[in-house]
Design a protein around this motif. Structure first.
Motif, PDB file in Angstrom:
ATOM      1  N   ARG A 171      18.428  12.982  -7.064  1.00 12.45           N
ATOM      2  CA  ARG A 171      17.888  12.048  -6.548  1.00 12.45           C
ATOM      3  C   ARG A 171      17.613  10.965  -5.522  1.00 12.45           C
ATOM      4  NH1 ARG A 171      13.583  11.603  -3.625  1.00 12.45           N
ATOM      5  NH2 ARG A 171      12.212  13.075  -5.033  1.00 12.45           N
ATOM      6  N   ILE A 172      16.862  10.645  -6.463  1.00 14.19           N
ATOM      7  CA  ILE A 172      15.633   9.238  -6.603  1.00 14.19           C
ATOM      8  C   ILE A 172      17.096   8.253  -6.946  1.00 14.19           C
ATOM      9  CG2 ILE A 172      14.192   7.499  -7.459  1.00 14.19           C
ATOM     10  CD1 ILE A 172      12.726  10.347  -8.570  1.00 14.19           C
ATOM     11  N   LEU A 173      17.762   8.219  -7.784  1.00 11.07           N
ATOM     12  CA  LEU A 173      18.986   7.112  -8.253  1.00 11.07           C
ATOM     13  C   LEU A 173      20.312   7.241  -7.445  1.00 11.07           C
ATOM     14  CD1 LEU A 173      19.103   8.941 -12.116  1.00 11.07           C
ATOM     15  CD2 LEU A 173      18.683   6.316 -11.053  1.00 11.07           C
ATOM     16  N   GLU A 174      20.523   8.253  -6.648  1.00  7.24           N
ATOM     17  CA  GLU A 174      21.213   8.610  -5.458  1.00  7.24           C
ATOM     18  C   GLU A 174      20.279   7.905  -4.358  1.00  7.24           C
ATOM     19  OE1 GLU A 174      24.521   9.429  -4.776  1.00  7.24           O
ATOM     20  OE2 GLU A 174      24.987  10.617  -6.679  1.00  7.24           O
ATOM     21  N   ASP A 175      19.660   7.972  -3.836  1.00  4.86           N
ATOM     22  CA  ASP A 175      18.588   7.276  -2.994  1.00  4.86           C
ATOM     23  C   ASP A 175      18.840   5.335  -3.716  1.00  4.86           C
ATOM     24  OD1 ASP A 175      17.457   6.557  -0.137  1.00  4.86           O
ATOM     25  OD2 ASP A 175      15.230   7.012  -1.342  1.00  4.86           O
ATOM     26  N   LEU A 176      18.405   5.123  -4.580  1.00  3.13           N
ATOM     27  CA  LEU A 176      18.255   3.716  -4.721  1.00  3.13           C
ATOM     28  C   LEU A 176      19.694   3.188  -5.070  1.00  3.13           C
ATOM     29  CD1 LEU A 176      16.022   3.946  -7.948  1.00  3.13           C
ATOM     30  CD2 LEU A 176      15.806   2.826  -5.948  1.00  3.13           C
ATOM     31  N   LEU A 177      21.452   4.119  -5.431  1.00  2.00           N
ATOM     32  CA  LEU A 177      21.951   3.200  -4.937  1.00  2.00           C
ATOM     33  C   LEU A 177      23.086   3.570  -3.542  1.00  2.00           C
ATOM     34  CD1 LEU A 177      24.927   3.255  -6.913  1.00  2.00           C
ATOM     35  CD2 LEU A 177      25.215   5.596  -6.476  1.00  2.00           C
ATOM     36  N   ALA A 178      22.649   4.297  -2.685  1.00  2.00           N
ATOM     37  CA  ALA A 178      22.963   4.143  -1.380  1.00  2.00           C
ATOM     38  C   ALA A 178      21.946   3.205  -0.675  1.00  2.00           C
ATOM     39  CB  ALA A 178      22.311   5.733  -0.488  1.00  2.00           C
ATOM     40  N   HIS A 179      21.130   3.093  -1.275  1.00  2.00           N
ATOM     41  CA  HIS A 179      20.166   1.636  -0.426  1.00  2.00           C
ATOM     42  C   HIS A 179      20.507   0.283  -1.019  1.00  2.00           C
ATOM     43  CE1 HIS A 179      18.215   5.529   1.537  1.00  2.00           C
ATOM     44  NE2 HIS A 179      18.111   4.527   3.218  1.00  2.00           N
ATOM     45  N   ASP A 180      20.906   0.206  -2.072  1.00  2.00           N
ATOM     46  CA  ASP A 180      21.603  -1.035  -2.616  1.00  2.00           C
ATOM     47  C   ASP A 180      20.775  -1.888  -3.283  1.00  2.00           C
ATOM     48  OD1 ASP A 180      23.845  -2.506  -4.425  1.00  2.00           O
ATOM     49  OD2 ASP A 180      22.960  -3.816  -2.355  1.00  2.00           O
ATOM     50  N   GLU A 181      19.372  -0.455  -3.777  1.00  2.00           N
ATOM     51  CA  GLU A 181      18.086  -1.479  -4.437  1.00  2.00           C
ATOM     52  C   GLU A 181      18.247  -0.879  -6.132  1.00  2.00           C
ATOM     53  OE1 GLU A 181      14.524   0.527  -2.851  1.00  2.00           O
ATOM     54  OE2 GLU A 181      15.569   1.537  -1.137  1.00  2.00           O
ATOM     55  N   ARG A 239       8.797   5.826  -8.246  1.00  2.00           N
ATOM     56  CA  ARG A 239       9.259   6.993  -7.154  1.00  2.00           C
ATOM     57  C   ARG A 239       9.217   8.409  -6.953  1.00  2.00           C
ATOM     58  NH1 ARG A 239      12.285   2.561  -5.914  1.00  2.00           N
ATOM     59  NH2 ARG A 239      12.499   1.750  -4.392  1.00  2.00           N
ATOM     60  N   HIS A 240       9.110   9.017  -8.947  1.00  2.00           N
ATOM     61  CA  HIS A 240       9.261  10.244  -9.588  1.00  2.00           C
ATOM     62  C   HIS A 240       7.828  10.966  -9.362  1.00  2.00           C
ATOM     63  CE1 HIS A 240      10.273  13.247 -11.876  1.00  2.00           C
ATOM     64  NE2 HIS A 240      11.678  13.037 -11.630  1.00  2.00           N
ATOM     65  N   PRO A 241       8.171  12.071  -8.747  1.00  2.00           N
ATOM     66  CA  PRO A 241       6.833  12.683  -8.680  1.00  2.00           C
ATOM     67  C   PRO A 241       6.207  12.818 -10.205  1.00  2.00           C
ATOM     68  CG  PRO A 241       8.426  13.870  -8.498  1.00  2.00           C
ATOM     69  CD  PRO A 241       9.321  12.765  -8.665  1.00  2.00           C
ATOM     70  N   SER A 242       7.049  13.225 -11.222  1.00  2.00           N
ATOM     71  CA  SER A 242       5.860  13.481 -12.266  1.00  2.00           C
ATOM     72  C   SER A 242       5.971  12.576 -13.657  1.00  2.00           C
ATOM     73  CB  SER A 242       6.241  15.170 -13.005  1.00  2.00           C
ATOM     74  OG  SER A 242       7.770  14.715 -13.128  1.00  2.00           O
ATOM     75  N   LEU A 243       7.552  12.008 -13.808  1.00  4.09           N
ATOM     76  CA  LEU A 243       7.045  10.755 -14.245  1.00  4.09           C
ATOM     77  C   LEU A 243       7.154   9.441 -13.995  1.00  4.09           C
ATOM     78  CD1 LEU A 243      11.475  11.373 -15.074  1.00  4.09           C
ATOM     79  CD2 LEU A 243       8.990  12.383 -16.758  1.00  4.09           C
ATOM     80  N   LYS A 244       5.674   9.356 -14.933  1.00  4.39           N
ATOM     81  CA  LYS A 244       5.184   7.765 -14.436  1.00  4.39           C
ATOM     82  C   LYS A 244       5.349   6.562 -15.403  1.00  4.39           C
ATOM     83  CE  LYS A 244       3.581  10.390 -10.576  1.00  4.39           C
ATOM     84  NZ  LYS A 244       4.122   9.601 -10.042  1.00  4.39           N
ATOM     85  N   ALA A 245       6.079   6.645 -16.401  1.00  7.45           N
ATOM     86  CA  ALA A 245       6.664   5.071 -17.152  1.00  7.45           C
ATOM     87  C   ALA A 245       8.213   4.920 -17.483  1.00  7.45           C
ATOM     88  CB  ALA A 245       5.429   5.950 -18.611  1.00  7.45           C
ATOM     89  N   ALA A 246       8.408   4.061 -17.525  1.00  2.00           N
ATOM     90  CA  ALA A 246       9.839   4.198 -17.250  1.00  2.00           C
ATOM     91  C   ALA A 246      10.329   4.620 -18.581  1.00  2.00           C
ATOM     92  CB  ALA A 246      10.110   2.313 -16.939  1.00  2.00           C
ATOM     93  N   SER A 247       8.837   4.467 -19.692  1.00  2.00           N
ATOM     94  CA  SER A 247      10.064   5.149 -21.534  1.00  2.00           C
ATOM     95  C   SER A 247       9.889   6.387 -21.020  1.00  2.00           C
ATOM     96  CB  SER A 247       8.714   4.505 -22.228  1.00  2.00           C
ATOM     97  OG  SER A 247       7.440   4.963 -21.751  1.00  2.00           O
ATOM     98  N   SER A 248       9.504   7.120 -20.093  1.00  2.00           N
ATOM     99  CA  SER A 248       9.953   8.717 -19.830  1.00  2.00           C
ATOM    100  C   SER A 248      11.414   8.966 -19.860  1.00  2.00           C
ATOM    101  CB  SER A 248       8.827   9.272 -19.300  1.00  2.00           C
ATOM    102  OG  SER A 248       7.643   8.892 -18.911  1.00  2.00           O
ATOM    103  N   ILE A 249      12.014   8.259 -19.266  1.00  2.00           N
ATOM    104  CA  ILE A 249      13.448   7.731 -18.993  1.00  2.00           C
ATOM    105  C   ILE A 249      13.963   6.978 -20.133  1.00  2.00           C
ATOM    106  CG2 ILE A 249      15.273   6.856 -17.680  1.00  2.00           C
ATOM    107  CD1 ILE A 249      12.976   6.792 -15.623  1.00  2.00           C
ATOM    108  N   THR A 250      14.179   5.896 -20.611  1.00  2.00           N
ATOM    109  CA  THR A 250      14.682   5.836 -21.471  1.00  2.00           C
ATOM    110  C   THR A 250      14.217   5.549 -22.720  1.00  2.00           C
ATOM    111  OG1 THR A 250      13.001   3.596 -22.219  1.00  2.00           O
ATOM    112  CG2 THR A 250      14.362   3.395 -20.131  1.00  2.00           C
ATOM    113  N   ARG A 251      13.714   6.692 -23.268  1.00  2.00           N
ATOM    114  CA  ARG A 251      13.217   7.452 -24.248  1.00  2.00           C
ATOM    115  C   ARG A 251      14.280   8.934 -24.479  1.00  2.00           C
ATOM    116  NH1 ARG A 251       6.724   6.363 -26.777  1.00  2.00           N
ATOM    117  NH2 ARG A 251       7.417   4.247 -26.975  1.00  2.00           N
TER     118      ARG A 251
END
Length: 71
Positions: free
Chosen positions: A18-28, A38-50
């Motif tokens: 949902r967040i990725l779709e929103d960023l894409l739709a708003h060209d952010e 923006r994520h309610p539970s992931l607070k660090a970028a490394s939670s995504i990249t790892r």
């Protein structure tokens, strides 16, 4: 209008998609940091990249955004 696609590597995290779709739709600019902010539970970028699945989904959306921006 942005066409919504489901990804083969879609995580069990509807908030991420949902967040990725929103960023894409708003060209952010789509980055791991932007998603983590923006994520309610992931607070660090490394939670995504790892996470291989999250990282792959992020990369897919970044590629889609790059394609849209080339137009």
């Amino acid at each position: 209008m942005i066409e919504t696609k489901t990804t083969a590597a879609a995580p069990d995290d509807p908030d991420l998609v949902r967040i990725l779709e929103d960023l894409l739709a708003h060209d952010e600019t789509i980055t791991a940091r932007a998603v983590a902010r923006r994520h309610p539970s992931l607070k660090a970028a490394s939670s995504i990249t790892r996470s291989p699945v999250r990282s792959q989904v992020l990369a897919q959306y970044q590629q889609r955004q790059a394609g849209f921006r080339r137009w």
